[in-house]
Design a protein around this motif. Structure first.
Motif, short mmCIF file in Angstrom:
data_model
loop_
_atom_site.label_atom_id
_atom_site.label_comp_id
_atom_site.label_asym_id
_atom_site.label_seq_id
_atom_site.Cartn_x
_atom_site.Cartn_y
_atom_site.Cartn_z
N THR A 4 -10.31 33.68 49.45
CA THR A 4 -11.04 33.26 48.26
C THR A 4 -12.17 32.31 48.63
OG1 THR A 4 -9.04 33.51 46.94
CG2 THR A 4 -10.79 32.19 45.98
N ALA A 5 -11.91 31.40 49.55
CA ALA A 5 -12.95 30.47 49.99
C ALA A 5 -14.09 31.22 50.68
CB ALA A 5 -12.36 29.43 50.94
N ALA A 6 -13.75 32.20 51.50
CA ALA A 6 -14.78 33.00 52.17
C ALA A 6 -15.58 33.79 51.14
CB ALA A 6 -14.14 33.94 53.19
N PHE A 7 -14.90 34.36 50.16
CA PHE A 7 -15.60 35.11 49.10
C PHE A 7 -16.58 34.19 48.38
CE2 PHE A 7 -16.09 36.32 44.70
CZ PHE A 7 -16.50 37.64 44.80
N ALA A 36 -21.41 36.97 38.93
CA ALA A 36 -20.43 36.13 38.21
C ALA A 36 -19.21 36.95 37.80
CB ALA A 36 -21.08 35.48 37.00
N ALA A 37 -19.44 38.19 37.36
CA ALA A 37 -18.32 39.05 36.97
C ALA A 37 -17.45 39.38 38.18
CB ALA A 37 -18.85 40.33 36.32
N MET A 38 -18.08 39.62 39.32
CA MET A 38 -17.31 39.87 40.55
C MET A 38 -16.46 38.65 40.91
SD MET A 38 -19.93 42.06 43.00
CE MET A 38 -20.11 40.65 44.01
N ALA A 39 -17.05 37.47 40.80
CA ALA A 39 -16.32 36.24 41.12
C ALA A 39 -15.15 36.05 40.17
CB ALA A 39 -17.26 35.04 41.07
N ALA A 44 -9.32 36.20 39.20
CA ALA A 44 -8.20 36.76 38.44
C ALA A 44 -7.22 37.46 39.38
CB ALA A 44 -8.71 37.73 37.37
N GLU A 45 -7.74 38.21 40.34
CA GLU A 45 -6.89 38.89 41.31
C GLU A 45 -6.11 37.87 42.14
OE1 GLU A 45 -5.08 42.03 43.20
OE2 GLU A 45 -6.38 42.08 41.46
N SER A 46 -6.76 36.79 42.52
CA SER A 46 -6.10 35.74 43.30
C SER A 46 -4.97 35.09 42.49
CB SER A 46 -7.13 34.69 43.71
OG SER A 46 -6.51 33.67 44.45
N ARG A 47 -5.24 34.82 41.21
CA ARG A 47 -4.20 34.23 40.35
C ARG A 47 -3.02 35.18 40.17
NH1 ARG A 47 -8.79 32.47 37.56
NH2 ARG A 47 -8.59 34.18 36.04
#
Length: 76
Positions: A4-7, A36-39, A44-47
């Motif tokens: 997530t940090a790399a993303f 922004a939508a990708m982020a 959401a995927e990470s959560r």
């Protein structure tokens, strides 16, 4: 978390690139909205992944705890 940090680092670089190179306001805003939508989707995927991990951990921990209590009761 590392992914997530790399993303987010790559997202920030991409946003800066869009700000610095795209001169048409409408196109720039559309590109930034897509970023922004990708982020948002990545977060959401990470959560979701984190919640799934926690749920599985709790279930496994509960099974192990039940087994230990059963062994202790048999030994008593």
């Amino acid at each position: 978390m590392q992914n997530t940090a790399a993303f987010n680092a790559h997202r920030t670089a991409l946003e800066q690139s869009v700000h610095n190179t795209v001169v048409d306001d409408a196109i720039r805003n559309a590109m930034l909205a897509n970023i922004a939508a990708m982020a948002e989707a990545m977060q959401a995927e990470s959560r979701t992944a984190d919640a799934t991990f926690v749920k599985q951990h709790k279930r496994r921990h509960g099974i192990l705890r039940s087994w230990i209590v059963g062994v202790q009761e048999c030994a008593a």
